[in-house]
Scaffold this motif. Structure first.
Motif, PDB file in Angstrom:
ATOM      1  N   VAL A  82      54.720  -8.561  -8.568  1.00 37.97           N
ATOM      2  CA  VAL A  82      53.642  -9.299  -9.240  1.00 37.97           C
ATOM      3  C   VAL A  82      52.371  -9.282  -8.395  1.00 37.97           C
ATOM      4  O   VAL A  82      51.274  -9.053  -8.909  1.00 37.97           O
ATOM      5  N   ALA A  83      52.499  -9.507  -7.096  1.00 31.75           N
ATOM      6  CA  ALA A  83      51.325  -9.514  -6.220  1.00 31.75           C
ATOM      7  C   ALA A  83      50.643  -8.153  -6.209  1.00 31.75           C
ATOM      8  O   ALA A  83      49.405  -8.069  -6.279  1.00 31.75           O
ATOM      9  N   PHE A  84      51.413  -7.083  -6.147  1.00 33.66           N
ATOM     10  CA  PHE A  84      50.825  -5.744  -6.149  1.00 33.66           C
ATOM     11  C   PHE A  84      50.147  -5.456  -7.487  1.00 33.66           C
ATOM     12  O   PHE A  84      49.052  -4.877  -7.518  1.00 33.66           O
ATOM     13  N   SER A  85      50.748  -5.890  -8.587  1.00 35.66           N
ATOM     14  CA  SER A  85      50.144  -5.688  -9.901  1.00 35.66           C
ATOM     15  C   SER A  85      48.828  -6.445 -10.030  1.00 35.66           C
ATOM     16  O   SER A  85      47.846  -5.913 -10.540  1.00 35.66           O
ATOM     17  N   VAL A  86      48.803  -7.686  -9.570  1.00 38.49           N
ATOM     18  CA  VAL A  86      47.569  -8.477  -9.622  1.00 38.49           C
ATOM     19  C   VAL A  86      46.500  -7.857  -8.726  1.00 38.49           C
ATOM     20  O   VAL A  86      45.322  -7.795  -9.089  1.00 38.49           O
ATOM     21  N   PHE A  87      46.894  -7.362  -7.554  1.00 40.84           N
ATOM     22  CA  PHE A  87      45.955  -6.690  -6.664  1.00 40.84           C
ATOM     23  C   PHE A  87      45.314  -5.490  -7.355  1.00 40.84           C
ATOM     24  O   PHE A  87      44.092  -5.312  -7.316  1.00 40.84           O
ATOM     25  N   LEU A  88      46.123  -4.662  -8.005  1.00 47.17           N
ATOM     26  CA  LEU A  88      45.584  -3.495  -8.707  1.00 47.17           C
ATOM     27  C   LEU A  88      44.690  -3.902  -9.866  1.00 47.17           C
ATOM     28  O   LEU A  88      43.648  -3.281 -10.102  1.00 47.17           O
ATOM     29  N   LEU A  89      45.057  -4.969 -10.587  1.00 41.47           N
ATOM     30  CA  LEU A  89      44.244  -5.445 -11.694  1.00 41.47           C
ATOM     31  C   LEU A  89      42.885  -5.947 -11.206  1.00 41.47           C
ATOM     32  O   LEU A  89      41.846  -5.599 -11.779  1.00 41.47           O
ATOM     33  N   VAL A  90      42.871  -6.726 -10.134  1.00 42.81           N
ATOM     34  CA  VAL A  90      41.602  -7.237  -9.589  1.00 42.81           C
ATOM     35  C   VAL A  90      40.746  -6.092  -9.073  1.00 42.81           C
ATOM     36  O   VAL A  90      39.524  -6.069  -9.280  1.00 42.81           O
ATOM     37  N   LYS A  91      41.366  -5.120  -8.443  1.00 47.45           N
ATOM     38  CA  LYS A  91      40.634  -3.960  -7.941  1.00 47.45           C
ATOM     39  C   LYS A  91      39.986  -3.187  -9.094  1.00 47.45           C
ATOM     40  O   LYS A  91      38.832  -2.769  -9.012  1.00 47.45           O
ATOM     41  N   LEU A  92      40.721  -3.020 -10.192  1.00 48.00           N
ATOM     42  CA  LEU A  92      40.190  -2.327 -11.358  1.00 48.00           C
ATOM     43  C   LEU A  92      39.032  -3.097 -11.980  1.00 48.00           C
ATOM     44  O   LEU A  92      37.991  -2.519 -12.319  1.00 48.00           O
ATOM     45  N   VAL A  93      39.193  -4.397 -12.136  1.00 51.42           N
ATOM     46  CA  VAL A  93      38.129  -5.223 -12.736  1.00 51.42           C
ATOM     47  C   VAL A  93      36.881  -5.190 -11.856  1.00 51.42           C
ATOM     48  O   VAL A  93      35.759  -5.057 -12.365  1.00 51.42           O
ATOM     49  N   ASN A  94      37.041  -5.276 -10.547  1.00 48.96           N
ATOM     50  CA  ASN A  94      35.887  -5.214  -9.653  1.00 48.96           C
ATOM     51  C   ASN A  94      35.182  -3.872  -9.751  1.00 48.96           C
ATOM     52  O   ASN A  94      33.957  -3.799  -9.726  1.00 48.96           O
ATOM     53  N   ARG A  95      35.945  -2.800  -9.871  1.00 44.63           N
ATOM     54  CA  ARG A  95      35.342  -1.474  -9.989  1.00 44.63           C
ATOM     55  C   ARG A  95      34.548  -1.354 -11.292  1.00 44.63           C
ATOM     56  O   ARG A  95      33.445  -0.815 -11.308  1.00 44.63           O
ATOM     57  N   LEU A  96      35.101  -1.881 -12.384  1.00 41.18           N
ATOM     58  CA  LEU A  96      34.418  -1.794 -13.674  1.00 41.18           C
ATOM     59  C   LEU A  96      33.158  -2.654 -13.692  1.00 41.18           C
ATOM     60  O   LEU A  96      32.129  -2.233 -14.211  1.00 41.18           O
ATOM     61  N   THR A  97      33.229  -3.864 -13.139  1.00 44.21           N
ATOM     62  CA  THR A  97      32.036  -4.727 -13.133  1.00 44.21           C
ATOM     63  C   THR A  97      30.979  -4.186 -12.184  1.00 44.21           C
ATOM     64  O   THR A  97      29.791  -4.348 -12.435  1.00 44.21           O
ATOM     65  N   HIS A  98      31.379  -3.516 -11.121  1.00 45.89           N
ATOM     66  CA  HIS A  98      30.412  -2.935 -10.188  1.00 45.89           C
ATOM     67  C   HIS A  98      29.655  -1.801 -10.870  1.00 45.89           C
ATOM     68  O   HIS A  98      28.448  -1.653 -10.693  1.00 45.89           O
ATOM     69  N   LYS A  99      30.333  -1.004 -11.677  1.00 48.15           N
ATOM     70  CA  LYS A  99      29.672   0.081 -12.400  1.00 48.15           C
ATOM     71  C   LYS A  99      28.700  -0.471 -13.432  1.00 48.15           C
ATOM     72  O   LYS A  99      27.620   0.081 -13.628  1.00 48.15           O
ATOM     73  N   LYS A 100      29.048  -1.568 -14.091  1.00 51.06           N
ATOM     74  CA  LYS A 100      28.151  -2.175 -15.074  1.00 51.06           C
ATOM     75  C   LYS A 100      26.884  -2.689 -14.397  1.00 51.06           C
ATOM     76  O   LYS A 100      25.793  -2.536 -14.900  1.00 51.06           O
TER      77      LYS A 100
END
Length: 124
Positions: A82-100
């Motif tokens: 669960v922790a690894f999945s949440v880490f990957l999800l937060v990393k993905l969201v940060n990458r997408l918001t940074h591009k926006k």
């Protein structure tokens, strides 16, 4: 404000369902092969018996005391997934918001190109 509360409620509900999925994944898919590799060990049966169960003089059963560390190991594996999945999800969201954010910022000219336009009295 209202949208944030609804988003939080949806996140909590999905998180609870995700917890059940991960628990099943660990207990039913991941731990049996690991137990097989370790010589046919069933992790739910691993325990440290502190006091064996006894039969009292009147014939009633007195429960024993044991530390079930096999269940604890399964919980640790579930938490790590669960922790690894949440880490990957937060990393993905940060990458997408940074591009926006990058797309919204106007392109600023570089100061190095403008350097020749500065008066000669200003030194770098």
């Amino acid at each position: 404000m209202r949208g944030n509360v609804i988003d939080l409620a949806v996140g909590v509900i999905i998180g609870g369902a995700f917890n059940n999925i991960v628990s099943s994944l660990v207990a039913d898919v991941i731990m049996p092969p690991i137990g097989l590799l370790m010589g046919g060990v069933n992790f739910t049966d691993l325990k440290l018996t502190l006091k064996a169960p006894e039969v009292a003089a009147d014939g009633s059963q007195v429960a024993g005391v044991a530390i079930n560390y096999g269940n604890f190991l399964q919980a640790v594996f579930s938490f790590l997934i669960v922790a690894f999945s949440v880490f990957l999800l937060v990393k993905l969201v940060n990458r997408l918001t940074h591009k926006k954010r990058r797309k919204k910022l106007p392109h600023l000219p570089s100061l190095r190109k403008k350097r020749n336009c500065l008066p000669r009295s200003v030194t770098c």
